[in-house]
Scaffold this active site. Structure first.
Site, PDB file in Angstrom:
ATOM      1  N   ARG A  40       0.830  -1.209   0.000  1.00 11.12           N
ATOM      2  CA  ARG A  40       0.000   0.000   0.000  1.00 11.12           C
ATOM      3  C   ARG A  40       0.862   1.256   0.000  1.00 11.12           C
ATOM      4  O   ARG A  40       0.515   2.270  -0.622  1.00 11.12           O
ATOM      5  CB  ARG A  40      -0.938  -0.027   1.228  1.00 11.12           C
ATOM      6  CG  ARG A  40      -2.022   1.036   1.195  1.00 11.12           C
ATOM      7  CD  ARG A  40      -3.039   0.823   2.304  1.00 11.12           C
ATOM      8  NE  ARG A  40      -2.447   0.956   3.629  1.00 11.12           N
ATOM      9  CZ  ARG A  40      -3.108   0.726   4.768  1.00 11.12           C
ATOM     10  NH1 ARG A  40      -4.372   0.348   4.746  1.00 11.12           N
ATOM     11  NH2 ARG A  40      -2.512   0.870   5.925  1.00 11.12           N
ATOM     12  N   LYS A  57      -2.851   6.899   1.378  1.00 11.58           N
ATOM     13  CA  LYS A  57      -2.694   7.259   2.793  1.00 11.58           C
ATOM     14  C   LYS A  57      -1.785   8.485   2.846  1.00 11.58           C
ATOM     15  O   LYS A  57      -0.592   8.379   3.086  1.00 11.58           O
ATOM     16  CB  LYS A  57      -2.095   6.069   3.573  1.00 11.58           C
ATOM     17  CG  LYS A  57      -2.730   5.892   4.950  1.00 11.58           C
ATOM     18  CD  LYS A  57      -2.358   4.561   5.557  1.00 11.58           C
ATOM     19  CE  LYS A  57      -2.665   4.541   7.044  1.00 11.58           C
ATOM     20  NZ  LYS A  57      -4.093   4.627   7.379  1.00 11.58           N
TER      21      LYS A  57
HETATM   22  C1  LIG Z   1      -5.187   3.967   7.955  1.00  9.64           C
HETATM   23  C2  LIG Z   1      -6.619   4.221   7.611  1.00  9.64           C
HETATM   24  C3  LIG Z   1      -7.621   3.249   7.734  1.00  9.64           C
HETATM   25  C4  LIG Z   1      -7.371   1.914   8.378  1.00  9.64           C
HETATM   26  O1  LIG Z   1      -6.388   1.190   7.728  1.00  9.64           O
HETATM   27  P1  LIG Z   1      -5.669  -0.005   8.488  1.00  9.64           P
HETATM   28  O2  LIG Z   1      -4.759  -0.559   7.464  1.00  9.64           O
HETATM   29  O3  LIG Z   1      -6.715  -0.935   8.920  1.00  9.64           O
HETATM   30  O4  LIG Z   1      -4.964   0.603   9.666  1.00  9.64           O
HETATM   31  C5  LIG Z   1      -8.897   3.547   7.299  1.00  9.64           C
HETATM   32  N1  LIG Z   1      -9.202   4.748   6.781  1.00  9.64           N
HETATM   33  C6  LIG Z   1      -8.281   5.727   6.677  1.00  9.64           C
HETATM   34  C7  LIG Z   1      -8.676   7.025   6.091  1.00  9.64           C
HETATM   35  C8  LIG Z   1      -6.966   5.479   7.096  1.00  9.64           C
HETATM   36  O5  LIG Z   1      -6.053   6.438   7.004  1.00  9.64           O
END
Ligand SMILES: *Cc1c(COP(=O)(O)O)cnc(C)c1O
Length: 333
Positions: free
Chosen positions: A73, A175
């Site tokens: 990711r 992210k």
């Molecule tokens: C990090 C995040 C998540 C959750 O992702 P995980 O991989 O489960 O920690 C969900 N939504 C947003 C906007 C995020 O930044």
């Protein structure tokens, strides 16, 4: 107890991209980055990050949960932001080496070591508002964290927002820092006006996610959550919980969920809702706020399926049950 993510290990692994290659990663002091004030990231938000955890096991070993998915990711976020390509093998090695370096500082259960890989554009070029940074930097910052539920399993209050959006729809699965800044104002407003803990973004009535977590509705033996598309973040916890739910014989429905259906199902006494993310795994939702009205979800208290799914995932993370899906990476001290 310090706030989540406010304590850091004194050193981090770092590597710089100079436009043609990545420097050999090295351990440096965690407060040692030098950045030009004209750096691309400071003006045009060319930055992305990851969040994953390492766990200390009873047998003395240290394991990282779903590192490969996280690094995949991270590479995808970098690509979609037109940052230099990361080398997944180098990043993985930096993560493993950093955790190995501080293996003795990984808190015992129910604590863990939160890992924050970060990648950002460093080129001093304020004329590049519409062009990518040719140079960049990635580092692996570590933060020991305690029990997320130390203060009890309080149920969250979510404001349903059908007008606003967390971020631009084509950026949802990245992210990236800018997305959190973009969601902050509606979240602050929901806190002051409705004493809501989070905003559940539902653009056009389509239930999406909150500022930093995915949303899951649990109705008896069925678990319902939005199907993957590029408008929201593809949580690794979401994927892990859905996998565990299938293993437990639950029906998993990845599809569109409207606000109307959500409110209708929530009224059932055995209905549960939860937010999923690395920090909490699953945090129960007790109340939905919509058009000035409050709707209790099921009993309004943490539900037994939420607890069972979270416990099953925690047991895999801490090595108390078999890692059937190969989710743990061993850290050689
Ligand atoms: C990090 C995040 C998540 C959750 O992702 P995980 O991989 O489960 O920690 C969900 N939504 C947003 C906007 C995020 O930044």
């Amino acid at each position: 107890m310090s706030a989540f993510g406010s304590v850091f290990m004194p050193e981090m692994a770092i590597s710089w991209f100079d436009g043609s290659s990545w420097s050999t990663p090295e351990m440096v002091s965690s407060d040692s980055i030098q950045l030009h004030p004209g750096a691309h990231v400071l003006h045009y938000s060319s930055t992305c990050f990851e969040g994953l955890k390492a766990f200390s096991h009873q047998d003395g070993s240290t394991k990282i949960f779903r590192m490969d998915s996280s690094v995949d990711r991270f590479a995808q976020s970098s690509r979609l932001l037109a940052l230099p390509e990361i080398d997944k093998a180098i990043t993985s090695r930096m993560i493993i080496d950093s955790v190995a370096h501080f293996a003795n500082d990984v808190p015992a259960s129910p604590g863990s070591m939160y890992i924050r890989p970060t990648h950002f554009g460093t080129e001093p070029a304020i004329g590049k508002a519409a062009a990518p940074s040719v140079s960049s930097c990635q580092y692996i910052l570590l933060s020991p964290v305690g029990d997320y539920f130390a203060g009890g399993d309080a149920c969250l209050r979510l404001l349903l927002d059908e007008q606003g959006m967390r971020c631009a729809p084509h950026n949802g699965m990245i992210k990236s820092g800018g997305n959190y800044a973009s969601a902050l104002r509606p979240i602050m407003q929901a806190r002051s006006e409705y004493q809501a803990d989070q905003v559940l973004f539902c653009p056009g009535g389509d239930v999406q996610e909150t500022g930093a977590a995915n949303f899951l509705l649990i109705d008896g033996n069925e678990i319902i959550t939005k199907a993957l598309d590029e408008s929201f973040l593809h949580g690794i916890t979401r994927d892990s919980i859905l996998t565990i739910a299938r293993d437990l014989g639950m029906q998993v429905s990845e599809r569109q969920l409207t606000v109307e259906e959500l409110l209708e199902r929530s009224a059932k006494p055995n209905c549960e809702a939860a937010l999923s993310g690395t920090a909490a795994v699953l945090a129960p939702v007790g109340t939905l706020i919509h058009n000035g009205r409050e709707y209790q979800v099921g009993s309004g208290k943490v539900g037994e399926t939420t607890v069972k799914l979270r416990q099953t995932l925690n047991d895999i993370q801490w090595g108390k049950t078999e890692d059937r899906h190969g989710w743990l990476t061993n850290v050689e001290a």
